[in-house]
Scaffold this motif. Structure first.
Motif, PDB file in Angstrom:
ATOM      1  N   ARG A 105       0.834  -1.203   0.000  1.00  0.00           N
ATOM      2  CA  ARG A 105       0.000   0.000   0.000  1.00  0.00           C
ATOM      3  C   ARG A 105       0.870   1.255   0.000  1.00  0.00           C
ATOM      4  O   ARG A 105       1.948   1.277   0.603  1.00  0.00           O
ATOM      5  CB  ARG A 105      -0.915   0.017   1.228  1.00  0.00           C
ATOM      6  CG  ARG A 105      -2.035  -0.982   1.159  1.00  0.00           C
ATOM      7  CD  ARG A 105      -2.945  -0.931   2.383  1.00  0.00           C
ATOM      8  NE  ARG A 105      -3.652  -2.196   2.517  1.00  0.00           N
ATOM      9  CZ  ARG A 105      -4.763  -2.485   1.830  1.00  0.00           C
ATOM     10  NH1 ARG A 105      -5.302  -1.604   1.016  1.00  0.00           N
ATOM     11  NH2 ARG A 105      -5.346  -3.669   1.966  1.00  0.00           N
ATOM     12  N   VAL A 144      -5.921   7.509  -0.645  1.00  0.00           N
ATOM     13  CA  VAL A 144      -4.747   7.255  -1.495  1.00  0.00           C
ATOM     14  C   VAL A 144      -3.711   6.428  -0.714  1.00  0.00           C
ATOM     15  O   VAL A 144      -3.112   5.496  -1.241  1.00  0.00           O
ATOM     16  CB  VAL A 144      -4.139   8.582  -2.010  1.00  0.00           C
ATOM     17  CG1 VAL A 144      -2.772   8.358  -2.656  1.00  0.00           C
ATOM     18  CG2 VAL A 144      -5.091   9.245  -3.010  1.00  0.00           C
ATOM     19  N   ASP A 146      -4.231   4.272   1.431  1.00  0.00           N
ATOM     20  CA  ASP A 146      -4.731   2.898   1.517  1.00  0.00           C
ATOM     21  C   ASP A 146      -4.662   2.145   0.193  1.00  0.00           C
ATOM     22  O   ASP A 146      -4.845   0.934   0.158  1.00  0.00           O
ATOM     23  CB  ASP A 146      -6.202   2.923   1.961  1.00  0.00           C
ATOM     24  CG  ASP A 146      -6.320   2.554   3.430  1.00  0.00           C
ATOM     25  OD1 ASP A 146      -5.305   2.077   3.983  1.00  0.00           O
ATOM     26  OD2 ASP A 146      -7.403   2.757   3.998  1.00  0.00           O
ATOM     27  N   ALA A 147      -4.429   2.879  -0.895  1.00  0.00           N
ATOM     28  CA  ALA A 147      -4.498   2.276  -2.231  1.00  0.00           C
ATOM     29  C   ALA A 147      -3.183   1.585  -2.596  1.00  0.00           C
ATOM     30  O   ALA A 147      -2.154   1.769  -1.936  1.00  0.00           O
ATOM     31  CB  ALA A 147      -4.823   3.356  -3.256  1.00  0.00           C
ATOM     32  N   PHE A 148      -3.247   0.776  -3.657  1.00  0.00           N
ATOM     33  CA  PHE A 148      -2.049   0.183  -4.250  1.00  0.00           C
ATOM     34  C   PHE A 148      -1.671   1.016  -5.485  1.00  0.00           C
ATOM     35  O   PHE A 148      -2.538   1.656  -6.087  1.00  0.00           O
ATOM     36  CB  PHE A 148      -2.323  -1.273  -4.641  1.00  0.00           C
ATOM     37  CG  PHE A 148      -2.504  -2.168  -3.454  1.00  0.00           C
ATOM     38  CD1 PHE A 148      -1.390  -2.683  -2.791  1.00  0.00           C
ATOM     39  CD2 PHE A 148      -3.779  -2.481  -2.978  1.00  0.00           C
ATOM     40  CE1 PHE A 148      -1.550  -3.495  -1.680  1.00  0.00           C
ATOM     41  CE2 PHE A 148      -3.946  -3.292  -1.864  1.00  0.00           C
ATOM     42  CZ  PHE A 148      -2.825  -3.808  -1.210  1.00  0.00           C
ATOM     43  N   HIS A 150      -1.221   0.533  -8.618  1.00  0.00           N
ATOM     44  CA  HIS A 150      -1.946   0.402  -9.901  1.00  0.00           C
ATOM     45  C   HIS A 150      -3.292   1.104  -9.882  1.00  0.00           C
ATOM     46  O   HIS A 150      -3.903   1.308 -10.930  1.00  0.00           O
ATOM     47  CB  HIS A 150      -2.109  -1.084 -10.267  1.00  0.00           C
ATOM     48  CG  HIS A 150      -3.079  -1.808  -9.387  1.00  0.00           C
ATOM     49  ND1 HIS A 150      -4.430  -1.868  -9.675  1.00  0.00           N
ATOM     50  CD2 HIS A 150      -2.908  -2.468  -8.224  1.00  0.00           C
ATOM     51  CE1 HIS A 150      -5.028  -2.557  -8.712  1.00  0.00           C
ATOM     52  NE2 HIS A 150      -4.124  -2.920  -7.823  1.00  0.00           N
ATOM     53  N   GLN A 151      -3.767   1.488  -8.696  1.00  0.00           N
ATOM     54  CA  GLN A 151      -5.056   2.180  -8.613  1.00  0.00           C
ATOM     55  C   GLN A 151      -4.930   3.683  -8.861  1.00  0.00           C
ATOM     56  O   GLN A 151      -5.928   4.389  -8.907  1.00  0.00           O
ATOM     57  CB  GLN A 151      -5.690   1.933  -7.228  1.00  0.00           C
ATOM     58  CG  GLN A 151      -6.031   0.470  -6.996  1.00  0.00           C
ATOM     59  CD  GLN A 151      -6.479   0.207  -5.568  1.00  0.00           C
ATOM     60  OE1 GLN A 151      -5.667   0.214  -4.634  1.00  0.00           O
ATOM     61  NE2 GLN A 151      -7.778   0.005  -5.396  1.00  0.00           N
ATOM     62  N   LEU A 152      -3.701   4.167  -8.997  1.00  0.00           N
ATOM     63  CA  LEU A 152      -3.481   5.614  -9.152  1.00  0.00           C
ATOM     64  C   LEU A 152      -3.052   5.963 -10.573  1.00  0.00           C
ATOM     65  O   LEU A 152      -2.457   5.154 -11.285  1.00  0.00           O
ATOM     66  CB  LEU A 152      -2.379   6.077  -8.189  1.00  0.00           C
ATOM     67  CG  LEU A 152      -2.592   5.781  -6.710  1.00  0.00           C
ATOM     68  CD1 LEU A 152      -1.417   6.343  -5.916  1.00  0.00           C
ATOM     69  CD2 LEU A 152      -3.896   6.370  -6.206  1.00  0.00           C
ATOM     70  N   SER A 153      -3.326   7.211 -10.968  1.00  0.00           N
ATOM     71  CA  SER A 153      -2.880   7.714 -12.272  1.00  0.00           C
ATOM     72  C   SER A 153      -1.358   7.942 -12.240  1.00  0.00           C
ATOM     73  O   SER A 153      -0.744   7.978 -11.165  1.00  0.00           O
ATOM     74  CB  SER A 153      -3.575   9.037 -12.570  1.00  0.00           C
ATOM     75  OG  SER A 153      -3.091  10.031 -11.677  1.00  0.00           O
ATOM     76  N   LYS A 157       0.969   8.846  -9.030  1.00  0.00           N
ATOM     77  CA  LYS A 157       2.106   7.997  -8.626  1.00  0.00           C
ATOM     78  C   LYS A 157       3.377   8.838  -8.514  1.00  0.00           C
ATOM     79  O   LYS A 157       4.172   8.666  -7.592  1.00  0.00           O
ATOM     80  CB  LYS A 157       2.320   6.871  -9.661  1.00  0.00           C
ATOM     81  CG  LYS A 157       1.322   5.746  -9.511  1.00  0.00           C
ATOM     82  CD  LYS A 157       1.796   4.489 -10.207  1.00  0.00           C
ATOM     83  CE  LYS A 157       1.588   4.544 -11.700  1.00  0.00           C
ATOM     84  NZ  LYS A 157       0.343   3.897 -12.149  1.00  0.00           N
TER      85      LYS A 157
END
Ligand SMILES: Nc1ncnc2c1ncn2[C@@H]1O[C@H](COP(=O)(O)OP(=O)(O)O)[C@@H](O)[C@H]1O
Ligand code: SF4
Ligand SMILES: [Mg+2]
Length: 323
Positions: A105, A144, A146-148, A150-153, A157
């Motif tokens: 994460r 954000v 909490d996200a991985f 690949h979930q972000l633009s 990133k």
């Protein structure tokens, strides 16, 4: 007093191939130095030399000296150099995916930097991470974190990589083409963020780019590399007004002008020569409209020109002089 980062007459080789030739440049707190040149000029190698990372790619400093805050990096132990990176020097790479772990994460990846370098507890580190993400204008920072990846633009990133570079509270950030992979609007946002960090936190920034437009936008000084040598170096305003070196002039001529049709961007004919076949004399001579027999035979020394320095036998006729 010496500058925060100082390269003096640095030579770099990989194996038997000499790739950088006597590079001297410095960057200080509250200052942005743009390091510019076409692909293959030696920008990333210069960054690797400044970070003490050349051994990773089988390279080494063959002459000259890299100093950080007055300390000779060659005299440090591996451990001291490692501590310097992250804690005092933050690094932002061109491709955020090489800096991010795809299966961890975001929050944890930023936390670990301040836990390692500042000794923060788990909860203090995660509070600090949220604070950093907010400062970088990341909306819904908690989600954000909490996200991985690949979930972000791509732009998001890259902000995370900047957050990681900042998490150790460094004095210097080295950013190697941090916006090359991003679209133009996001590029402008990231460049603005970096500029603001330098003003607000008193950071020093070595900003590597192949785009003179970016240099004009945010940099205080510029160092122009060509085929492993410094072509010109100095303050941005005077150099853009009257570049001494034809290569600098040509790079300035490549900045797309407002209102110019796409595709009408003037490239520089020819390509950066390979290190295995550097031309004799001035390495720019095969592409230079001003080249003479002197240029073909003799290496031009780097001399004071205007408010900066340039390595050219026939310097300076203003920005419009080179076709
Ligand atoms: N690991 C390597 N092994 C051999 N040659 C390399 C290596 N890395 C870079 N080079 C050579 O060094 C020169 C400068 O490379 P680099 O610093 O990556 O340029 P830039 O970042 O300006 O595009 C290029 O000619 C490149 O081919
Ligand atoms: S030294 Fe000669 S070839 Fe090199 S940039 Fe100057 S004029 Fe051109
Ligand atoms: Mg590079």
């Amino acid at each position: 007093m010496s500058a925060l980062l100082e390269l003096s007459q640095v030579g770099v080789a990989i194996g038997k191939v000499a790739l950088l030739d006597r590079i001297s440049l410095s960057v200080d707190r509250r200052q942005i130095l743009g390091l510019v040149g076409e692909s293959g000029s030696g920008k990333s190698l210069t960054a690797m030399a400044a970070l003490g990372l050349l051994p990773l790619i089988g390279g080494r400093v063959t002459e000259g000296c890299v100093r950080f805050d007055g300390q000779d990096m060659a005299a440090m132990t591996d451990g001291q150099r490692r501590a310097l990176r992250g804690r005092r020097i933050g690094f932002v790479t061109q491709n955020p995916m090489t800096a991010l772990d795809p299966v961890q994460r975001i929050g944890e990846q930023v936390d670990v930097v301040s836990r390692l370098h500042l000794g923060l507890s788990r909860s203090a580190a995660s509070a600090r991470t949220l604070d950093l993400l907010t400062q970088l204008r990341i909306p819904e920072a908690a989600a954000v974190a909490d996200a991985f990846p690949h979930q972000l633009s791509g732009g998001m990133k890259q902000r995370i990589v900047i957050a990681m570079a900042l998490a150790g509270e460094p004095d210097l950030i080295i950013a190697d083409e941090p916006t090359t992979a991003l679209d133009v609007t996001v590029q402008a946002q990231i460049i603005q963020i970096l500029g603001r960090l330098v003003r607000d936190r008193g950071l020093a920034l070595l900003l590597i780019t192949h785009d003179m437009g970016v240099v004009a936008q945010v940099c205080d000084r510029v160092a122009v590399l060509y085929a492993g040598r410094l072509a010109e170096e100095g303050p941005v305003g005077p150099i853009f007004a009257a570049p001494a070196h034809p290569y600098t002039a040509a790079l300035i001529g490549c900045i797309p002008q407002e209102g110019m049709a796409r595709g009408s961007l003037r490239g520089i004919p020819g390509a950066v020569p390979s290190a295995l076949a550097f031309p004799p004399g001035c390495r720019f001579h095969p592409r230079c409209p001003r080249a003479t027999d002197l240029c073909r035979a003799t290496v031009p020394p780097l001399l004071a020109r205007g408010e900066g320095r340039a390595a050219c036998h026939h310097p300076g006729h203003g920005a419009g002089a080179v076709p």
